[in-house]
Motif scaffolding. Structure first.
Motif, PDB file in Angstrom:
ATOM      1  N   ARG A 182       1.714 -11.968  11.420  1.00  0.00           N
ATOM      2  CA  ARG A 182       2.502 -10.743  11.445  1.00  0.00           C
ATOM      3  C   ARG A 182       1.606  -9.504  11.465  1.00  0.00           C
ATOM      4  O   ARG A 182       0.623  -9.451  10.750  1.00  0.00           O
ATOM      5  CB  ARG A 182       3.403 -10.689  10.210  1.00  0.00           C
TER       6      ARG A 182
ATOM      7  N   HIS B  95       9.542  -2.963   5.058  1.00  0.00           N
ATOM      8  CA  HIS B  95       8.404  -3.723   4.513  1.00  0.00           C
ATOM      9  C   HIS B  95       8.732  -5.210   4.404  1.00  0.00           C
ATOM     10  O   HIS B  95       7.970  -6.060   4.837  1.00  0.00           O
ATOM     11  CB  HIS B  95       8.049  -3.268   3.090  1.00  0.00           C
TER      12      HIS B  95
ATOM     13  N   ALA C   4      -3.057  -6.873  -3.429  1.00  0.00           N
ATOM     14  CA  ALA C   4      -2.344  -7.798  -4.326  1.00  0.00           C
ATOM     15  C   ALA C   4      -2.913  -9.206  -4.199  1.00  0.00           C
ATOM     16  O   ALA C   4      -2.978  -9.956  -5.173  1.00  0.00           O
ATOM     17  CB  ALA C   4      -0.854  -7.806  -3.999  1.00  0.00           C
ATOM     18  N   ARG C   5      -3.329  -9.575  -3.003  1.00  0.00           N
ATOM     19  CA  ARG C   5      -3.827 -10.925  -2.805  1.00  0.00           C
ATOM     20  C   ARG C   5      -5.257 -11.054  -3.330  1.00  0.00           C
ATOM     21  O   ARG C   5      -5.610 -12.058  -3.954  1.00  0.00           O
ATOM     22  CB  ARG C   5      -3.775 -11.277  -1.329  1.00  0.00           C
TER      23      ARG C   5
ATOM     24  N   HIS D 197       0.013   4.548  -3.534  1.00  0.00           N
ATOM     25  CA  HIS D 197       0.069   3.094  -3.726  1.00  0.00           C
ATOM     26  C   HIS D 197      -1.258   2.560  -4.273  1.00  0.00           C
ATOM     27  O   HIS D 197      -1.286   1.810  -5.238  1.00  0.00           O
ATOM     28  CB  HIS D 197       0.302   2.363  -2.395  1.00  0.00           C
TER      29      HIS D 197
ATOM     30  N   THR E  53       6.115  -5.443  -2.156  1.00  0.00           N
ATOM     31  CA  THR E  53       5.067  -5.914  -1.245  1.00  0.00           C
ATOM     32  C   THR E  53       4.013  -6.714  -1.998  1.00  0.00           C
ATOM     33  O   THR E  53       3.578  -7.784  -1.544  1.00  0.00           O
ATOM     34  CB  THR E  53       4.418  -4.723  -0.520  1.00  0.00           C
ATOM     35  N   ALA E  54       3.593  -6.222  -3.164  1.00  0.00           N
ATOM     36  CA  ALA E  54       2.552  -6.911  -3.938  1.00  0.00           C
ATOM     37  C   ALA E  54       3.028  -8.303  -4.366  1.00  0.00           C
ATOM     38  O   ALA E  54       2.280  -9.287  -4.273  1.00  0.00           O
ATOM     39  CB  ALA E  54       2.170  -6.072  -5.159  1.00  0.00           C
TER      40      ALA E  54
ATOM     41  N   ARG F  99      -7.905 -15.268  -2.115  1.00  0.00           N
ATOM     42  CA  ARG F  99      -7.075 -14.856  -3.255  1.00  0.00           C
ATOM     43  C   ARG F  99      -7.916 -14.734  -4.520  1.00  0.00           C
ATOM     44  O   ARG F  99      -8.848 -15.500  -4.734  1.00  0.00           O
ATOM     45  CB  ARG F  99      -6.001 -15.925  -3.523  1.00  0.00           C
TER      46      ARG F  99
ATOM     47  N   GLU G 186       8.777  -0.160  -4.235  1.00  0.00           N
ATOM     48  CA  GLU G 186       8.316  -0.595  -2.913  1.00  0.00           C
ATOM     49  C   GLU G 186       6.906  -1.182  -2.968  1.00  0.00           C
ATOM     50  O   GLU G 186       6.586  -2.103  -2.229  1.00  0.00           O
ATOM     51  CB  GLU G 186       8.426   0.514  -1.859  1.00  0.00           C
ATOM     52  N   THR G 187       6.064  -0.663  -3.866  1.00  0.00           N
ATOM     53  CA  THR G 187       4.728  -1.245  -4.027  1.00  0.00           C
ATOM     54  C   THR G 187       4.843  -2.631  -4.651  1.00  0.00           C
ATOM     55  O   THR G 187       4.195  -3.588  -4.214  1.00  0.00           O
ATOM     56  CB  THR G 187       3.850  -0.351  -4.943  1.00  0.00           C
TER      57      THR G 187
ATOM     58  N   ALA H  57       9.162  -7.001   7.688  1.00  0.00           N
ATOM     59  CA  ALA H  57       7.857  -7.213   8.333  1.00  0.00           C
ATOM     60  C   ALA H  57       7.099  -8.352   7.645  1.00  0.00           C
ATOM     61  O   ALA H  57       6.371  -9.104   8.293  1.00  0.00           O
ATOM     62  CB  ALA H  57       7.040  -5.925   8.296  1.00  0.00           C
ATOM     63  N   LEU H  58       7.283  -8.490   6.355  1.00  0.00           N
ATOM     64  CA  LEU H  58       6.578  -9.554   5.621  1.00  0.00           C
ATOM     65  C   LEU H  58       7.236 -10.920   5.813  1.00  0.00           C
ATOM     66  O   LEU H  58       6.717 -11.925   5.350  1.00  0.00           O
ATOM     67  CB  LEU H  58       6.503  -9.195   4.131  1.00  0.00           C
TER      68      LEU H  58
ATOM     69  N   THR I  40      -1.313  -2.663   0.501  1.00  0.00           N
ATOM     70  CA  THR I  40      -0.771  -3.203  -0.753  1.00  0.00           C
ATOM     71  C   THR I  40      -0.860  -4.728  -0.768  1.00  0.00           C
ATOM     72  O   THR I  40      -1.255  -5.331  -1.769  1.00  0.00           O
ATOM     73  CB  THR I  40       0.693  -2.753  -0.941  1.00  0.00           C
TER      74      THR I  40
ATOM     75  N   ALA J 150       3.202 -10.651  -1.332  1.00  0.00           N
ATOM     76  CA  ALA J 150       1.855 -11.015  -0.860  1.00  0.00           C
ATOM     77  C   ALA J 150       1.220 -12.042  -1.788  1.00  0.00           C
ATOM     78  O   ALA J 150       0.480 -12.919  -1.353  1.00  0.00           O
ATOM     79  CB  ALA J 150       0.972  -9.772  -0.791  1.00  0.00           C
ATOM     80  N   ARG J 151       1.524 -11.929  -3.074  1.00  0.00           N
ATOM     81  CA  ARG J 151       0.906 -12.857  -4.012  1.00  0.00           C
ATOM     82  C   ARG J 151       1.590 -14.221  -3.987  1.00  0.00           C
ATOM     83  O   ARG J 151       0.943 -15.261  -4.026  1.00  0.00           O
ATOM     84  CB  ARG J 151       0.967 -12.265  -5.417  1.00  0.00           C
TER      85      ARG J 151
END
Lengths: 237, 237
Positions: free
Chosen positions: A221, B96, A234-235, A96, B230-231, A184, B226-227, B99-100, A230, B234-235
């Motif tokens: 969370r 993922h 990303a942030r 990743h 999540t990315a 960010r 999957e990456t 959880a997010l 990840t 998150a953004r």
């Protein structure tokens, strides 16, 4: 393989490559179902990327003529300090973060890292390299990350961490319960510390804060390490 | 398990729960090494979370007295339209995104989704629920996401997608090569479409753009689904 990563050994001329290893050959034959004349993306490890034409393929080798002309994508300017995850998660996390463009990874021992993880065959140089290659092939990159293993927390944080930070480096420790949300789109170089499952212990957090790191959280969370890595990259990126 | 998720069946009184299933019992005994008097985080599916005291534990059951007083963490206001990933990646992706904090997941057929994936046992309701529970337990959440399966692209996009969008919803399709970078910290509700390995085909991208979606990219790098999921979350979040 969104990019076929060529080593120095694969180049038989500056504009010609021959791939002979079983993994890439099998992938070309079975996944790409490559046939002569196909155009693909290739890149030289540590160097340029571009297009290649498949000139021949059989059970032993595949040959390409190359037109390599682009720089690889820009790196993510983040040095990742990652508490050593358990072996299966390490493998995925290396892929990743390599795909996301991280070029410096330090695997760190912390109190809540199980000591047995350091004995895992996944930490062998060749195993690690395989995961880095998969990440580069996925993201179409050619610049191999460096991976350093630090098995002692205190000597690392006290003696070696200061040398890894430039005056411009922004140190960030991600830890649940910190006051600030993760910033960010940070433009400075970042040194990002991420704890193990179960988190850093208080002493470790204090060590990073004393070293000038800023504590940040990703919300209420609790995330698995691979999700958190990840999400943080990303942030920040 | 950062939270023990209790179903209605587990409650033997409003402030008392009994856990009897092998998975949670084993986790309590082997991972938490729980002993009587331990305090843990528990939550009721769809409801409040708080602390509980372990009152008894043996091979058949564990009993807790409960003080449940907090709301679960706020959801992520994103409806995820995900081209059905291959089964192993589906399992991980469900964990993922749960959880997010995603609460609405639509698994979508697209041209480059292998038809055989729709036959996978991973798509059974009980299998999916297991992955969602793992995501909730990880993130300390109690609100179960809904997962919808859409095996036909065109009827979904033409007939059902418009009903899923409110006037305030911002539609976003993530696809390499789009002009705009993925926006950050979006405050409106989002409908986020993410393609399969290999991406959406042009026709599919056009369908989303005609439906008012904005095309966005995450940079030059091609990421695994999957990456990327999540990315992107998150953004945007």
């Amino acid at each position: 393989m969104n990019l076929i990563l060529l080593g120095a050994d694969d180049l038989i001329a500056s504009d010609h490559a021959r791939v002979t290893d079983p993994r890439r050959l099998r992938h070309l034959r079975e996944v790409h179902r490559a046939t002569v004349g196909d155009e693909m993306t290739l890149g030289i490890e540590g160097g340029v990327i571009g297009r290649g034409r498949l000139e021949s393929i059989d059970a032993e080798s595949a040959e390409f003529s190359l037109r390599l002309e682009h720089a690889p994508p820009p790196p993510l300017n983040v040095h990742l300090l990652l508490a050593l995850p358990r072996p299966r998660m390490l493998a995925r996390s290396l892929e990743h973060v390599t795909a996301l463009g991280v070029k410096h990874i330090t695997l760190l021992h912390t109190r809540r890292v199980e000591k047995s993880y350091w004995q895992s065959p996944e930490l062998g140089a060749e195993k690690i390299r395989q995961h880095l290659i998969l990440g580069l092939e996925q993201a179409r990159d050619t610049i191999m990350p460096t991976v350093t293993q630090e098995k002692l927390f205190k000597p690392f944080v006290e003696d070696r961490l200061p040398d890894l930070m430039t005056p411009a480096t922004r140190g960030i420790i991600a830890h649940p319960g910190m006051v600030n949300a993760c910033p960010r789109a940070v433009s400075e170089p970042i040194m990002l510390a991420i704890g193990p499952e179960g988190g850093f212990v208080d002493y470790e957090v204090e060590q990073f804060l004393s070293a000038g790191f800023q504590g940040v959280h990703l919300g209420e969370r609790i995330l698995r390490v691979e999700t958190a890595v990840t999400a943080l990259l990303a942030r920040l990126g």
